[in-house]
Design a protein around this motif. Structure first.
Motif, short mmCIF file in Angstrom:
data_model
loop_
_atom_site.label_atom_id
_atom_site.label_comp_id
_atom_site.label_asym_id
_atom_site.label_seq_id
_atom_site.Cartn_x
_atom_site.Cartn_y
_atom_site.Cartn_z
N UNK A 1 0.84 -1.20 0.00
CA UNK A 1 0.00 0.00 0.00
C UNK A 1 0.87 1.25 0.00
N UNK A 2 1.94 1.26 0.79
CA UNK A 2 2.83 2.42 0.82
C UNK A 2 3.43 2.69 -0.56
N UNK B 1 4.33 9.00 1.82
CA UNK B 1 4.52 8.07 2.93
C UNK B 1 5.07 8.90 4.10
N UNK B 2 4.21 9.16 5.08
CA UNK B 2 4.59 9.99 6.22
C UNK B 2 5.46 9.20 7.19
N UNK B 3 5.05 7.96 7.49
CA UNK B 3 5.84 7.04 8.32
C UNK B 3 5.89 5.71 7.58
N UNK C 1 1.48 1.74 8.57
CA UNK C 1 2.17 2.86 7.94
C UNK C 1 1.24 4.06 8.03
N UNK C 2 1.83 5.25 8.08
CA UNK C 2 1.07 6.50 8.06
C UNK C 2 1.29 7.15 6.70
N UNK C 3 0.19 7.48 6.04
CA UNK C 3 0.22 7.91 4.65
C UNK C 3 -0.60 9.18 4.46
N UNK D 1 -3.94 9.31 6.64
CA UNK D 1 -4.63 8.10 7.08
C UNK D 1 -3.56 7.04 7.33
N UNK D 2 -3.96 5.94 7.95
CA UNK D 2 -3.02 4.86 8.23
C UNK D 2 -3.55 3.56 7.66
#
Length: 252
Positions: A82-83, A93-95, A107-109, A117-118
């Protein structure tokens, strides 16, 4: 262990600089109890329970400057894939994906408009154990100034198909994943706050939206949008004492 279908919102949690106050505010508002993760590295992460079943979580912010926020988690079989799709679709991709103490991989996106969203790839923890009853999450909704861009983005990332319908002066979009509509989208009804260029809103079901909104204000929260009727029920948008936005609804 029940699991939520991939592509479906499965969890919500709050990142807040005042976890102690969140553990006061939300249990008094929704009748939740809290279970604190015992691992020191969890930072006091608390799973909220309704009638003994997990419904949501709360923990400290990932970075000191993070605004208090409720996050929507979408279930997936492969957080890393997904990332990759998010980047390919023009998001961020935030995290990067990481394992959470054997509970799952997340993952945080962010989408193209900045809505964060995650994703959650379950291991020991499948996500929430209770939905669509008072005190539990019942809906997740993207508020964005770029609905057309969002339609392209989420189709590429999750395979969601948009279904538009007029609701008063706006077009409301339902996100279909397979046989079910799993979430929604709408344009902002007013200018969005500077700290929220676009955002995912988490809705919790309640017995009485008016009484819950009034109680939230008594507990130190703010009524952002007063209770009003929509086709699905009666809703109100609220902020908790630290400023995190969430919504409540009395379902028809």
């Amino acid at each position: 262990m029940s699991t939520v279908e991939p592509g479906t919102p499965c969890w919500a949690d709050l990142a807040t600089p005042d976890l102690a106050d969140a553990k006061r505010f939300y249990p008094q508002l929704f009748g939740w109890t809290g279970r604190v993760a015992p691992e020191p590295e969890a930072g006091g992460y608390t799973v909220f329970l309704k009638d003994g079943r997990s419904v949501a979580g709360a923990g400290p912010p990932a970075t000191p400057d993070q605004v208090p926020i409720w996050s929507t988690y979408v279930a997936t079989d492969d957080a890393d894939l997904v990332a990759t799709r998010v980047e390919a679709a023009g998001g961020q991709v935030v995290v990067t994906p990481f394992d959470v103490l054997g509970q799952g991989r997340m993952a945080v996106l962010a989408d193209r408009a900045g809505a964060v969203f995650s994703v959650w790839q379950p291991m020991a923890m499948p996500g929430a154990e209770l939905f669509n009853v008072p005190g539990a999450m019942c809906w997740n909704e993207l508020v964005t100034p770029d609905p057309e861009g969002a339609k392209e983005f989420y189709a590429l990332v999750f395979g969601w198909q948009p279904e538009d319908q007029p609701v008063g002066p706006i077009t409301y979009t339902g996100w279909r994943c397979g046989a079910r509509v799993v979430a929604g989208m709408m344009p902002p009804l007013q200018e969005l706050p500077a700290d929220l260029p676009a955002y995912w809103s988490v809705y919790f079901a309640v017995e009485d939206a008016d009484a819950t909104a009034a109680h939230a204000a008594e507990l130190g929260g703010t009524i952002l949008v007063p209770p009003h009727d929509i086709p699905a029920g009666r809703v109100a948008a609220l902020r908790d004492p630290q400023g995190a936005l969430f919504s409540v609804t009395t379902l028809r």
